[in-house]
Design a protein around this motif. Structure first.
Motif, PDB file in Angstrom:
ATOM      1  N   ASP A 193     -21.275  66.058 104.287  1.00 34.48           N
ATOM      2  CA  ASP A 193     -20.311  65.037 103.455  1.00 34.48           C
ATOM      3  C   ASP A 193     -21.566  65.069 102.436  1.00 34.48           C
ATOM      4  O   ASP A 193     -21.008  64.810 101.867  1.00 34.48           O
ATOM      5  CB  ASP A 193     -20.684  63.284 104.876  1.00 34.48           C
ATOM      6  CG  ASP A 193     -20.418  63.641 105.166  1.00 34.48           C
ATOM      7  OD1 ASP A 193     -19.127  64.164 105.320  1.00 34.48           O
ATOM      8  OD2 ASP A 193     -20.833  62.588 106.259  1.00 34.48           O
ATOM      9  N   ILE A 199     -19.322  68.133 100.470  1.00 36.41           N
ATOM     10  CA  ILE A 199     -18.056  67.154 100.228  1.00 36.41           C
ATOM     11  C   ILE A 199     -18.256  66.079  98.688  1.00 36.41           C
ATOM     12  O   ILE A 199     -17.351  66.350  98.157  1.00 36.41           O
ATOM     13  CB  ILE A 199     -17.446  66.542 101.498  1.00 36.41           C
ATOM     14  CG1 ILE A 199     -17.091  67.701 102.352  1.00 36.41           C
ATOM     15  CG2 ILE A 199     -16.291  65.879 101.625  1.00 36.41           C
ATOM     16  CD1 ILE A 199     -16.775  67.069 103.672  1.00 36.41           C
ATOM     17  N   ALA A 200     -18.902  65.704  98.953  1.00 35.58           N
ATOM     18  CA  ALA A 200     -19.829  64.393  97.597  1.00 35.58           C
ATOM     19  C   ALA A 200     -19.811  65.359  96.696  1.00 35.58           C
ATOM     20  O   ALA A 200     -19.274  64.688  95.730  1.00 35.58           O
ATOM     21  CB  ALA A 200     -20.373  63.409  98.113  1.00 35.58           C
ATOM     22  N   ASP A 255     -15.926  62.406 113.912  1.00 41.65           N
ATOM     23  CA  ASP A 255     -15.539  62.609 112.753  1.00 41.65           C
ATOM     24  C   ASP A 255     -14.524  63.796 111.861  1.00 41.65           C
ATOM     25  O   ASP A 255     -14.600  62.961 110.619  1.00 41.65           O
ATOM     26  CB  ASP A 255     -16.928  63.883 112.347  1.00 41.65           C
ATOM     27  CG  ASP A 255     -18.570  63.342 111.784  1.00 41.65           C
ATOM     28  OD1 ASP A 255     -18.355  62.015 111.779  1.00 41.65           O
ATOM     29  OD2 ASP A 255     -19.236  63.544 112.459  1.00 41.65           O
ATOM     30  N   ARG A 310     -11.929  61.248 110.517  1.00 44.72           N
ATOM     31  CA  ARG A 310     -12.436  61.056 109.152  1.00 44.72           C
ATOM     32  C   ARG A 310     -12.646  61.842 107.775  1.00 44.72           C
ATOM     33  O   ARG A 310     -11.449  62.011 107.150  1.00 44.72           O
ATOM     34  CB  ARG A 310     -13.731  60.355 109.175  1.00 44.72           C
ATOM     35  CG  ARG A 310     -14.712  59.876 107.707  1.00 44.72           C
ATOM     36  CD  ARG A 310     -15.871  59.779 107.962  1.00 44.72           C
ATOM     37  NE  ARG A 310     -16.503  60.579 108.568  1.00 44.72           N
ATOM     38  CZ  ARG A 310     -17.736  61.187 108.228  1.00 44.72           C
ATOM     39  NH1 ARG A 310     -17.598  61.140 106.819  1.00 44.72           N
ATOM     40  NH2 ARG A 310     -18.058  61.922 108.758  1.00 44.72           N
ATOM     41  N   TRP A 311     -12.733  62.811 108.900  1.00 46.89           N
ATOM     42  CA  TRP A 311     -12.254  64.228 107.903  1.00 46.89           C
ATOM     43  C   TRP A 311     -11.414  64.567 107.138  1.00 46.89           C
ATOM     44  O   TRP A 311     -10.382  64.900 105.973  1.00 46.89           O
ATOM     45  CB  TRP A 311     -13.159  65.559 107.953  1.00 46.89           C
ATOM     46  CG  TRP A 311     -14.535  65.440 107.829  1.00 46.89           C
ATOM     47  CD1 TRP A 311     -15.647  64.775 106.969  1.00 46.89           C
ATOM     48  CD2 TRP A 311     -15.873  65.348 108.931  1.00 46.89           C
ATOM     49  NE1 TRP A 311     -16.752  64.351 107.071  1.00 46.89           N
ATOM     50  CE2 TRP A 311     -16.976  65.517 108.183  1.00 46.89           C
ATOM     51  CE3 TRP A 311     -15.446  66.670 109.788  1.00 46.89           C
ATOM     52  CZ2 TRP A 311     -18.092  65.952 108.317  1.00 46.89           C
ATOM     53  CZ3 TRP A 311     -17.217  67.304 110.513  1.00 46.89           C
ATOM     54  CH2 TRP A 311     -18.296  66.423 109.781  1.00 46.89           C
ATOM     55  N   LYS A 312     -10.692  64.589 108.119  1.00 50.07           N
ATOM     56  CA  LYS A 312      -8.891  65.139 108.033  1.00 50.07           C
ATOM     57  C   LYS A 312      -7.752  63.834 106.972  1.00 50.07           C
ATOM     58  O   LYS A 312      -7.592  64.373 105.829  1.00 50.07           O
ATOM     59  CB  LYS A 312      -8.088  64.973 109.446  1.00 50.07           C
ATOM     60  CG  LYS A 312      -6.477  64.616 109.079  1.00 50.07           C
ATOM     61  CD  LYS A 312      -5.691  65.132 110.119  1.00 50.07           C
ATOM     62  CE  LYS A 312      -4.377  64.913 109.640  1.00 50.07           C
ATOM     63  NZ  LYS A 312      -3.164  64.738 111.212  1.00 50.07           N
ATOM     64  N   ASP A 313      -8.300  62.231 107.237  1.00 46.00           N
ATOM     65  CA  ASP A 313      -8.011  61.314 106.336  1.00 46.00           C
ATOM     66  C   ASP A 313      -8.664  61.694 104.779  1.00 46.00           C
ATOM     67  O   ASP A 313      -7.787  61.795 104.216  1.00 46.00           O
ATOM     68  CB  ASP A 313      -8.746  60.231 106.813  1.00 46.00           C
ATOM     69  CG  ASP A 313      -7.758  59.650 108.353  1.00 46.00           C
ATOM     70  OD1 ASP A 313      -6.701  60.319 108.756  1.00 46.00           O
ATOM     71  OD2 ASP A 313      -7.971  58.986 108.780  1.00 46.00           O
ATOM     72  N   GLN A 314      -9.746  62.960 105.148  1.00 46.92           N
ATOM     73  CA  GLN A 314     -10.747  62.518 103.788  1.00 46.92           C
ATOM     74  C   GLN A 314      -9.925  63.994 102.838  1.00 46.92           C
ATOM     75  O   GLN A 314     -10.315  63.913 101.641  1.00 46.92           O
ATOM     76  CB  GLN A 314     -11.825  62.581 103.790  1.00 46.92           C
ATOM     77  CG  GLN A 314     -12.622  61.950 104.135  1.00 46.92           C
ATOM     78  CD  GLN A 314     -14.351  61.303 103.909  1.00 46.92           C
ATOM     79  OE1 GLN A 314     -14.791  62.693 103.788  1.00 46.92           O
ATOM     80  NE2 GLN A 314     -14.462  61.320 104.670  1.00 46.92           N
ATOM     81  N   VAL A 336     -10.528  66.799 103.618  1.00 45.25           N
ATOM     82  CA  VAL A 336     -11.257  68.206 103.411  1.00 45.25           C
ATOM     83  C   VAL A 336     -11.075  68.737 104.271  1.00 45.25           C
ATOM     84  O   VAL A 336     -11.780  70.235 104.581  1.00 45.25           O
ATOM     85  CB  VAL A 336     -12.266  67.516 103.165  1.00 45.25           C
ATOM     86  CG1 VAL A 336     -12.629  66.584 102.358  1.00 45.25           C
ATOM     87  CG2 VAL A 336     -13.144  67.027 104.707  1.00 45.25           C
TER      88      VAL A 336
END
Length: 355
Positions: free
Chosen positions: A91, A94-95, A111, A114-118, A120
């Motif tokens: 994270d 990514i940030a 996780d 969530r990461w797919k929705d972001q 990344v």
């Protein structure tokens, strides 16, 4: 009536929607051969950086050696750490817009959605993607299971010649002071294992287990390693994994309460610096030559007829751990239930305990 740990069960609809999109993307499944992917990865630099969940530094040494032997000129830089620490560090990458990891294989199944929705994760479908069981993959290829992991009952046959299989066997008087177990409040998969047993056998079972005075340690591999050593008094463990112990350690699956299995899940980062290398790794992990070398549980539905089918196992729910992990409020509630009885997890990180 048996008492049980308070919990909130995730609904099937929530679990299903979090796993996969309603419709698959139009992205085609990889058509290049492993040799072609190998050449593309070499032109890219011949490197793959993998972050793999685990609790002993040696755990992916075999994967590194096998990959580099199979694909000359390639280097697999594999870093093992607890998944709950890997995801936090990822994270941060990514940030900071500074992703330097190519591939991830983590136990923290919550996780991935969530990461797919972001946005990344790379939406990529390796060879044999269509043969992966539907519950184990994201429809767009953002993540997918590549192997089935699970916990078992384990004991040292040179230290104990009795029968050990079920969770109730841990309550035998002769095992007092001789059990070594992983803190359930330090590892979500172990937490889930204990939660399943208590839901089946009741809190009374756990209270009786505590009277056995087990030794609690960090790391799911630590118990198996410790009980295999000749200079320790530990005899048995359950709800954990570990190495074989040189033939003196026996394992079996319990029947009096469910045991834990789950699809170990992989993904490629969208901004991976070595995407071709990561694609080579993932295609190899799902290949016939890798998965069908010997009969075992597999994420693929087209396995040879002599392979066991994880969906036919009567005493485990291979998708249950994902559902458990998605309900973070319940995970925390169950974790602190155990922490009130055991205290916080004590000891060095299992990566630093020199085992």
């Amino acid at each position: 009536m048996r008492s049980s740990i308070p919990s909130i069960l995730s609904t099937l609809a929530v679990a299903s929607s979090a796993l996969a999109a309603p419709t698959a993307s139009a992205a085609a499944v990889e058509t290049r051969t492993l040799d072609e992917l190998h050449q593309a990865a070499l032109k890219e630099g011949g490197v793959v950086t993998l972050w793999h969940g685990g609790d002993e530094k040696y755990q992916q040494d075999g994967l590194k050696q096998a990959f580099e032997k199979r694909f000359p000129g390639m280097t697999l830089n594999s870093t093992v750490d607890l998944s709950k620490y890997h995801d936090t560090r990822l994270d941060e990458q990514i940030a900071a817009n500074n992703v330097y990891v190519d591939s991830i294989v983590l136990q923290t199944l919550h996780d991935y959605p969530r990461w797919k929705d972001q946005g990344v994760l790379m939406e990529y479908k390796p060879q044999n993607f269509e043969s992966i069981a539907e519950p184990f993959k994201d429809a767009d290829g953002a993540y997918y299971g590549y192997a089935i992991f699970g916990w078992s009952t384990t004991w040292n046959t040179q230290k104990y010649n009795g029968a050990l299989r079920d969770f109730k066997d841990a309550l035998k008087p002769e095992l007092k002071d001789k059990l070594i177990l992983t803190y359930p409040n330090d590892d979500d998969a172990v937490l889930y294992a204990f939660d399943l047993v208590i839901k089946t056998l009741g809190v009374e079972w756990f209270d009786s287990l505590l009277t056995q005075n087990p030794t609690w340690v960090r790391g799911s591999a630590t118990p198996g390693t410790q009980l295999s050593l000749a200079n320790t008094s530990y005899v048995a463990t359950f709800g954990t994994g570990g190495r074989s112990g040189g033939g003196i350690v026996n394992t079996t699956r319990p029947t009096d309460a469910p045991f834990v299995t789950w699809p170990q899940t992989a993904a490629i980062l969208k901004d991976a610096p070595h995407p071709e290398g990561a694609k080579l790794l993932h295609n190899w992990l799902l290949s016939d030559e890798k998965l069908f070398a010997s009969p075992q549980w597999t994420v693929r539905t087209d396995a040879p007829s002599n392979f066991p089918n994880i969906f036919e196992e009567k005493n485990t729910n291979v998708t249950g751990f994902r559902e458990f992990m998605l309900d973070r409020a319940n995970v925390e509630r169950v974790r602190f239930w155990f922490e009130t009885r055991l205290g916080t997890a004590q000891g060095l990180s299992p990566l630093e305990d020199a085992l």
